[in-house]
Write an enzyme that holds these catalytic residues in place. Structure first.
Site, PDB file in Angstrom:
ATOM      1  N   MET A   1      -7.103   6.465  -0.822  1.00 31.19           N
ATOM      2  CA  MET A   1      -8.189   5.690  -0.218  1.00 31.19           C
ATOM      3  C   MET A   1      -7.787   4.237  -0.066  1.00 31.19           C
ATOM      4  SD  MET A   1     -11.203   5.579   1.014  1.00 31.19           S
ATOM      5  CE  MET A   1     -11.906   4.049   1.615  1.00 31.19           C
ATOM      6  N   GLU A   2      -8.078   3.697   1.120  1.00 30.32           N
ATOM      7  CA  GLU A   2      -7.563   2.386   1.540  1.00 30.32           C
ATOM      8  C   GLU A   2      -8.412   1.199   1.111  1.00 30.32           C
ATOM      9  OE1 GLU A   2      -8.793   4.760   3.785  1.00 30.32           O
ATOM     10  OE2 GLU A   2     -10.048   3.790   5.297  1.00 30.32           O
TER      11      GLU A   2
ATOM     12  N   HIS B   1       0.191   5.012   5.474  1.00 33.20           N
ATOM     13  CA  HIS B   1      -1.118   5.247   6.099  1.00 33.20           C
ATOM     14  C   HIS B   1      -2.179   4.335   5.478  1.00 33.20           C
ATOM     15  CE1 HIS B   1      -4.272   7.828   7.968  1.00 33.20           C
ATOM     16  NE2 HIS B   1      -4.960   7.439   6.909  1.00 33.20           N
ATOM     17  N   GLU B   2      -2.278   4.364   4.157  1.00 29.55           N
ATOM     18  CA  GLU B   2      -3.330   3.564   3.511  1.00 29.55           C
ATOM     19  C   GLU B   2      -3.064   2.077   3.720  1.00 29.55           C
ATOM     20  OE1 GLU B   2      -5.742   5.370   2.812  1.00 29.55           O
ATOM     21  OE2 GLU B   2      -4.696   7.280   2.663  1.00 29.55           O
TER      22      GLU B   2
HETATM   23 ZN    ZN Z   1      -7.010   7.275   6.630  1.00 30.84          ZN
END
Ligand code: ZN
Length: 850
Positions: free
Chosen positions: A257-258, A291-292
């Site tokens: 989770m970012e 990605h994050e």
């Molecule tokens: Zn994402």
């Protein structure tokens, strides 16, 4: 408070928030059983709102007290939140609530994992922490004070102040509540630094629990630094805080989770060492960290107006991480990997009752829309857009997007507008990719006459739930033409198909060319082209586009499997010889050759049979798949030992693309050799392996040939202390058990002392493994259907998100015969009739049953 009756939410009913938030101050007095959350929120009426109704989301909160501008109030509480009268001017809302992190098994909101406090707020978890307008278009500056005697206290942004048993954090960047994060625990950090291109010094930490995991952080840290540099170089995006923290958590529903400045990761998505992680794990970790991190711009600085726009941040960020992996490794291999994932998961979704557009128009539970369609097809849409406008315009449009929408909660309309403004093009037809569900079928016909070659293309998208008629889409079809010697007479050219039927003409060709259609998988469509096997074998040997070269072999294999099931045929020489020459071609990347050796999955073959008008029998599909594998092994038997030996990697282990490709091909060859030598070589590899890729590759090869009992026991003994490695041990057995033993194997695994229903990774390793075991899951006894239903009924009250996700395993039920359908329907009905079933699972069951 209990959930109210499930309600459907519609994109068309979006209204702006009635109140905006300028800043938020939160104090957490942490206690496992009782945590107090004290909030002070500065609101002001939104001049653009249509209503003055003051409503704050709240879910399962015990309200202790509430005030407006210092005066105590008694708000009206409902299952959904809180309402009260407020001034028609800026005001301060304060509340004190009590929550219980230790009782939170849903892993949404503030919860505990191995004595560590952590949070997961996307999509709607913040409402389980305190009363708040929990919607992404309300962005605010957060200050967070954490009171606890735990040694490490973290939140978003930069550290502000700290003292004895407290710490305060301040995040200067306005953000929606879903990006809030808090972590508290006894943690140790693997630390490093990064200097941005304008000279900002950034401290980097990966936080883990003490006791061994510290040694598994170096790779993740290197991946983070590569990501930061790549985003500066390729997208011109720089990091914007003094600190970037990552925390590894054992119990987590998703991958990672970012949260702004404080990413929280499923431990499996960040921790890696050569002994415990496979090459595939290393690649996946590198991609997830990227990605994050990339979300910091595509998601955090520019966020989504509402959850229907989820693809705005996810499609774009997946596309960016795919580009990154392509740049770090092999673009061709990455493209093939992505296409395989898309076809296996997203095409499956499109073909079944759960089909939905990239931007859905309604939902009951948004957690059910974190899907392959939103993520993977969402990324394909970005790739097509780039192909249509060109690289230069894409780069300009992205700059404009960041410039125009920084600090905004944006929509797909905003996103497409920057491309229209940059190029002057009308993209209204392209926009249908966001609203129209289903996988388009592209039918190709060609003719050659008088030096002129004509390609006739026809597109059609099948009906999906709620969408019976479809419009033609703008499909970029990348095409190349080859002559009889395999030389290109037309290099890759992008044809823009906009009509239902269209003809493209190529003049001045001395002989009939061989077309290579949909190069580099230029659009997420299914191509039907009545080509001879000889022509496919020709492309498999000569296509200058690596993707289509691989795909030609793949199509040959898929057709062959379908014909073997349907007509009980033996495999033809065109495929086996083509495979042999690919395998022996030492000029080809080993990773590419490993992919070429991989047959379509049993699920792919079942779908292909279904598409051809047959009812697939998964047991027969499995037998045919095994028979073909054996024939490949026999056909290649003289070559296999040489390739296996050639793929020996010398020197210390490195998870880079080169040696990883060699190990991938080595393991693919080992799996074939094991069909012939009874697992002798695999046993040797297992005994001597010094890395998880080879250890697990050997164990897999043994289990595939019903050997490996001793090795399984040895593996367990060696790795029983390591949760992540044990997930592999559980998953491998469930996925590779023989069809008749699969349900029993899974059931026995649930009785293992290390099975833990509350740990999503462990639950997924067993039941995701069982689902992946297509013939086992669909064994005619129906035992696996019933077992999964039993466990989903147990899991749902504990963890609705993971239960709903795993319920999707039944989504192909209409593909099968009446008896299997009846058994799956019974399992689904049992789940549906469970008292107090969560909104999450209920929505999935309802959609699957239609
Ligand atoms: Zn994402």
């Amino acid at each position: 408070m209990k959930d109210a009756a499930p309600q459907t939410i519609y994109l068309s009913e979006y209204t702006p928030p009635a109140y905006l938030v300028d800043n938020v101050h939160l104090t957490f007095r942490l206690g496992a059983l009782k945590t107090r959350v004290i909030s002070r929120i500065a609101f002001r009426p939104n001049p653009n709102a249509a209503t003055s109704d003051f409503f704050l989301h709240g879910d399962d909160l015990k309200l202790i007290s509430a005030k407006i501008d210092g005066q105590s109030i008694q708000p009206a509480l409902s299952g959904e939140g809180l309402r009260c009268a407020v001034p028609d001017a800026p005001f301060v809302f304060e509340a004190e609530v009590e929550i219980s992190p230790a009782a939170n098994t849903a892993l949404e909101g503030l919860y505990m994992s191995n004595d560590m406090y952590c949070t997961q707020c996307e999509a709607e978890g913040f409402r389980k922490i305190t009363f708040y307008p929990d919607r992404p278009d309300v962005m605010a500056v957060f200050t967070v004070r954490i009171e606890s005697d735990l040694p490490v206290l973290l939140s978003n942004g930069n550290p502000a102040q700290a003292g004895e048993a407290w710490a305060e954090w301040h995040d200067p960047w306005p953000k929606p509540a879903y990006l809030f994060a808090l972590v508290a625990g006894d943690l140790v950090a693997h630390s490093d630094t990064f200097t941005t291109r304008t000279g900002r010094h950034v401290d980097l930490n990966i936080w883990v629990r003490p006791g061994g995991d510290e040694a598994k952080c170096a790779f993740g840290m290197a991946a983070l630094k590569k990501s930061m540099k790549w985003d500066e170089e390729v997208y011109g995006r720089e990091y914007d805080l003094d600190l970037f923290n990552i925390v590894a958590v054992d119990d987590f529903n998703a991958g990672a989770m970012e949260n702004k400045g404080l990413n929280i990761f499923n431990a499996s998505a960040v921790l890696a060492s050569p002994e415990t992680a496979t090459d595939a794990d290393f690649e996946r970790i590198e991609a997830i960290i990227a990605h994050e991190y990339f979300h910091n711009w595509t998601g955090n600085r520019v966020t989504c107006r509402d959850w229907f726009q989820l693809c705005l941040k996810e499609g774009l960020t997946v596309y960016r991480d795919q580009q990154f992996t392509g740049d770090m490794r092999s673009p061709a291999v990455k493209r093939i990997d992505d296409a395989m994932v898309l076809r296996a998961h997203q095409f499956r979704e499109d073909n079944g009752p759960l089909a939905h557009p990239v931007r859905p128009e309604s939902f009951v539970e948004i957690n059910n829309f974190y899907t392959a369609t939103v993520y993977e097809k969402g990324a394909e849409v970005i790739g097509m857009l780039k192909l249509v406008v060109g690289d230069e315009a894409y780069a300009k449009a992205l700059d404009l997007y960041f410039e125009r929408h920084d600090g905004d909660a944006a929509t797909i309309e905003d996103w497409l507008q920057v491309f229209e403004d940059t190029t002057g093009r009308d993209l209204s037809q392209f926009k249908k990719w966001y609203s129209q569900a289903g996988t388009p079928r592209l039918t190709v016909r060609d003719e050659y006459k008088d030096d002129t070659y004509r390609l006739h293309l026809r597109q059609e998208t099948p009906a999906t739930p709620g969408q019976n008629t479809k419009d033609p889409l703008l499909i970029p079809v990348a095409v190349g033409l080859l002559n009889d010697n395999g030389a290109e007479v037309l290099p890759t050219t992008v044809l823009e198909m906009t009509k239902a039927e269209q003809t493209f003409t190529f003049d001045g060709l001395a002989s009939k060319p061989v077309p290579s259609i949909l190069r580099n998988f230029s659009a997420p469509v299914i191509v039907t082209h009545d080509k001879s096997n000889a022509e496919r074998a020709f492309l498999m040997a000569h296509d200058t586009d690596p993707f289509n070269r691989w795909d030609a072999g793949r199509t040959l294999a898929q057709d062959l499997l379908v014909r073997m099931v349907r007509d009980d045929l033996a495999p033809d020489a065109a495929f086996l010889d083509g495979l042999a020459s690919l395998l022996r071609d030492d000029t080809l990347d080993p990773a590419f050759r490993a992919l070429a050796l991989r047959l379509p999955s049993e699920g792919d073959t079942a779908q292909a049979l279904f598409d051809a008008g047959h009812t697939p029998d998964p047991i027969v599909v499995n037998q045919v798949q095994e028979a073909l594998t054996l024939q490949i092994a026999q056909h290649l038997q003289d070559t296999l030992p040489r390739i296996y030996a050639d793929m020996t990697v010398t020197g210390p282990y490195a998870p880079d693309a080169g040696p990883a490709g060699q190990r991938a091909l080595g393991n693919a060859v080992l799996a074939l050799m094991s069909r012939l030598d009874g697992g002798k070589q695999a046993s040797r590899q297992f005994a001597t392996a010094d890395n998880m890729t080879q250890q697990l590759g050997a164990l897999r090869a043994l289990l595939q040939t019903s050997k490996g009992t001793a090795e399984l026991a040895a593996f367990e003994k060696q790795w029983q202390h390591d949760r992540l490695v044990m997930d592999k041990w559980f998953g491998l057995q469930a996925s590779l058990a023989s069809p008749e033993n699969a349900a029993l194997t899974a059931e026995n695994l649930t009785k293992h002392p290390a099975f833990d229903i509350k740990n999503p990774n462990r639950f997924r390793s067993v039941f995701g493994g069982l689902k992946a075991n297509t013939a086992g899951f669909h064994h005619p006894s129906g035992a696996a259907y019933a077992l999964l239903a039993d466990w989903l009924i147990k899991l749902d009250p504990l963890n609705p998100q993971t239960a709903a996700r795993m319920t999707m395993s039944y989504d192909t039920w209409k593909r099968y015969d009446a008896d299997r359908q009846a058994k799956m329907r019974l399992a689904l009905t049992r789940i549906a009739q469970t008292p107090e079933l969560s909104r999450d699972t209920e929505e999935i069951v309802t959609r699957i049953l239609g």
